[in-house]
Design a protein around this motif. Structure first.
Motif, PDB file in Angstrom:
ATOM      1  N   GLN A 271       0.452  -1.521   0.101  1.00 27.59           N
ATOM      2  CA  GLN A 271      -0.385   0.056   0.232  1.00 27.59           C
ATOM      3  C   GLN A 271       1.014   1.246   0.010  1.00 27.59           C
ATOM      4  O   GLN A 271       0.260   2.174   0.666  1.00 27.59           O
ATOM      5  N   GLY A 272       2.090   1.227  -0.492  1.00 26.80           N
ATOM      6  CA  GLY A 272       2.673   2.753  -1.014  1.00 26.80           C
ATOM      7  C   GLY A 272       2.287   3.359  -1.989  1.00 26.80           C
ATOM      8  O   GLY A 272       1.868   2.146  -3.048  1.00 26.80           O
ATOM      9  N   PRO A 273       2.716   4.181  -1.874  1.00 24.75           N
ATOM     10  CA  PRO A 273       2.465   5.825  -3.613  1.00 24.75           C
ATOM     11  C   PRO A 273       3.667   4.671  -4.674  1.00 24.75           C
ATOM     12  O   PRO A 273       3.397   5.043  -6.177  1.00 24.75           O
ATOM     13  N   GLY A 274       4.045   3.560  -3.965  1.00 23.68           N
ATOM     14  CA  GLY A 274       5.034   3.239  -5.975  1.00 23.68           C
ATOM     15  C   GLY A 274       4.323   2.984  -7.379  1.00 23.68           C
ATOM     16  O   GLY A 274       4.931   2.453  -8.151  1.00 23.68           O
ATOM     17  N   GLY A 275       2.822   2.281  -6.666  1.00 28.62           N
ATOM     18  CA  GLY A 275       2.619   1.415  -7.477  1.00 28.62           C
ATOM     19  C   GLY A 275       1.517   2.688  -8.354  1.00 28.62           C
ATOM     20  O   GLY A 275       1.720   2.533 -10.192  1.00 28.62           O
TER      21      GLY A 275
END
Length: 200
Positions: free
Chosen positions: A42-46
């Motif tokens: 659930q990090g912003p990397g996606g």
């Protein structure tokens, strides 16, 4: 005038960075379409990866789907289309977990199911760690749990060098005999995408 000048400088830096993008390790694998892009932790990397894929102009926006949480609510997420690959961006965020209303334990449980189903469906799994040292942590941390849930099961790894200073991804690649492409910066992810999907 100043604003215009700043924009031109920013574009110049981006163009120069892309021109001299440094890729080492194994050559990027040949990509297949369509694919499902998601994230682990659930990090912003996606979302960052989705933007970089769009900006690479290597494929059309309709060639892939983005789903932040496959299998959380819909058991058919991995068969929504005739996907050839599962592209997982690894990196955890307390803010992202909080916004989703789940714990890291619940997230890891979902990721385990996602990987098991992807393997059963025969999807080619790509794990990418593109945010560098910022998305690494102590053993047992949310970031490390997310890595451990995905990377050892991947068919191909893409990693920003600063996220591999301890050699963790190199060891995973060697133990599982899978290719590992290293990039200097997050922006270099675009060049990997271009090489993966370049026309023959």
């Amino acid at each position: 005038m100043k604003k215009t000048l700043l924009v031109l400088i920013a574009f110049s830096i981006l163009a120069t960075t892309s021109l001299f993008a440094l890729i080492s390790g194994d050559a990027p694998v040949k990509g297949e379409l369509p694919f499902l892009l998601t994230n682990a932790g659930q990090g912003p990397g996606g979302k960052m990866a989705r933007l970089l894929i769009w900006q690479s102009k290597a494929i059309e926006e309709t060639d892939f789907d983005y789903n932040a949480e496959p299998l959380r609510d819909n058991p058919d997420d991995l068969v929504a289309r005739d996907y050839k690959m599962l592209f997982v961006i690894i990196g955890s965020s307390a803010k992202g977990l909080g916004a989703s209303g789940i714990t890291i334990e619940e997230e890891i449980s979902r990721l385990n199911k996602m990987i098991a189903e992807a393997k059963e469906l025969g999807l080619y799994i790509i794990a990418a760690h593109i945010e560098g040292k910022e998305r690494r942590g102590n053993p047992g941390s949310a970031d490390e749990q997310s890595i451990d849930a995905i990377a050892p099961y991947a068919d191909y790894l893409i990693v920003v060098k600063s996220g591999n200073l301890d050699g963790k991804f190199t060891k995973i690649a060697q133990e599982n005999n899978v290719p590992l492409t290293l990039i200097d910066n997050t922006i270099d992810f675009m060049e990997v995408i271009k090489q993966m999907f370049k026309s023959e």
